[in-house]
Design an enzyme around this catalytic site. Structure first.
Site, PDB file in Angstrom:
ATOM      1  CD  GLU A 179      -2.666   1.371   2.543  1.00 39.64           C
ATOM      2  OE1 GLU A 179      -3.441   2.348   2.630  1.00 39.64           O
ATOM      3  OE2 GLU A 179      -2.563   0.505   3.420  1.00 39.64           O
ATOM      4  CE  LYS A 221      -6.172  -0.021   1.869  1.00 37.28           C
ATOM      5  NZ  LYS A 221      -6.620  -0.438   3.205  1.00 37.28           N
TER       6      LYS A 221
END
Length: 340
Positions: A179, A221
């Site tokens: 992420e 992500k």
């Protein structure tokens, strides 16, 4: 492909199964304290447990939620009836995940920039989390847009840490969610968001390649390409969707198992609308789904906090509704009418 690698690929595909996404309930102790305090609930271990077990025991949640990211405290907890959180999730068909980074800290020598820590001892922690039942993990890097930032040093330091984390996850048989969040904070326009997001993703995938990370067993992500929260003229849903898709096609290899978006401060319906608009744009090399925290929890938390025992079912219904709306958006089948 070895059994371990096949298992990674299988798990990654299950995480982005059609119409399903990920519930992020991995707030650190400090963050959950702020969230609970804001709605008048004391942040005790019991209250944190009750709130999170209320969400995880929502009837039918597994229909639209493939997995949930937990904080260290939560993966070790038992619900008030003695059922472990992991068991609760397994019964509901929801994969247990775990946040393993130790937070973004100031990057020495680069004012206003951060690098995420947590690599020391990570191999041993991942082995323990695998024993506790974790099937996937998450590591968040924070990229800030400002005057002359992000720097190349910041992008490279975070990309390198994400790639080393991902390699250690796969060694432990755990699917990594990588992420690299480009923050919405600021007055930057859509083009600046695009340029920074593209540079961030290219740096990340170059490092994943260097560290021999299996992309088919990795989930990205991503933050959407979106105008800064303080921008005077913010881009609309179509512009956001087109810019985001264009950026992802330029920077994310087709072999990547899937992409889930963070909500990053967007409103509940706004985050759903953006995801749906992207999925209505036609065939893409990877599934596009969601891994929302606030955009799934906000209304549910407010309702539960008003009367934790009396409002439990109502709060669960609100969470189930938001999960369903985002599940439809992940298929490109959402419309405003569905919101009811």
């Amino acid at each position: 492909m070895t059994d371990k690698l096949e298992q990674l690929v299988e798990t990654a595909q299950a995480m982005v199964a059609p119409g399903k996404g990920i519930l992020a309930i991995d707030e650190s102790t400090g963050t959950i304290q702020k969230r609970l305090s804001a709605v008048g609930v004391e942040s005790t271990e019991d209250n944190r447990r009750d709130y999170r077990s209320m969400m995880l025991s929502t009837p039918g949640l597994g229909e639209h939620i493939s997995g949930a990211i937990l904080f260290d405290e939560t993966i070790r907890q038992k619900a008030s009836d003695g059922t472990s959180m992991v068991e609760l999730m397994n019964k509901a068909g929801i994969l247990p995940g775990i946040k393993v980074d130790r937070g973004a800290k100031a990057l020495a020598g680069f004012e206003g920039e951060k690098v995420t820590e947590g690599l020391d001892g990570l191999r041993e922690r991942l082995a323990e989390y695998a024993e506790l039942g974790a099937k996937f993990a998450k590591w968040r890097a924070v990229i800030t847009i400002g005057d002359d930032i992000p720097s190349r040093a910041c992008l490279d330091a975070n990309a390198h840490a994400l790639a080393r984390y991902a390699a250690l996850c796969q060694e432990a048989g755990i699917v990594p969610i990588v992420e690299p969040e480009v923050l919405m904070d600021g007055s930057h326009d859509l083009d600046t968001s695009y340029d920074v997001t593209e540079a961030t993703l290219k740096a990340l995938f170059a490092q994943l390649y260097e560290q021999n990370v299996l992309l088919e067993g990795t989930i990205l992500k991503a933050s959407m390409v979106i105008s800064g929260s303080e921008a005077s003229d913010r881009a609309g849903p179509e512009e956001v969707a087109e810019a985001t898709i264009d950026c992802l096609l330029n920077a994310v290899p087709a072999a990547t198992a899937g992409i889930v978006f963070l909500s990053g401060g967007q409103g509940d319906v706004e985050a759903t609308r953006h995801l749906d608009t992207m999925n209505k744009m036609g065939d893409l090399p990877w599934p596009l789904s969601f891994s929302y925290g606030r955009a799934l929890q906000a209304e549910c938390l407010k309702t539960w906090a008003a009367d934790p025992k009396g409002n439990r079912e109502q709060a669960q219904q609100i969470l189930a509704h938001r999960a369903k709306m985002n599940g439809l958006a992940a298929l490109g089948e959402w419309s405003e009418d569905e919101e009811g």
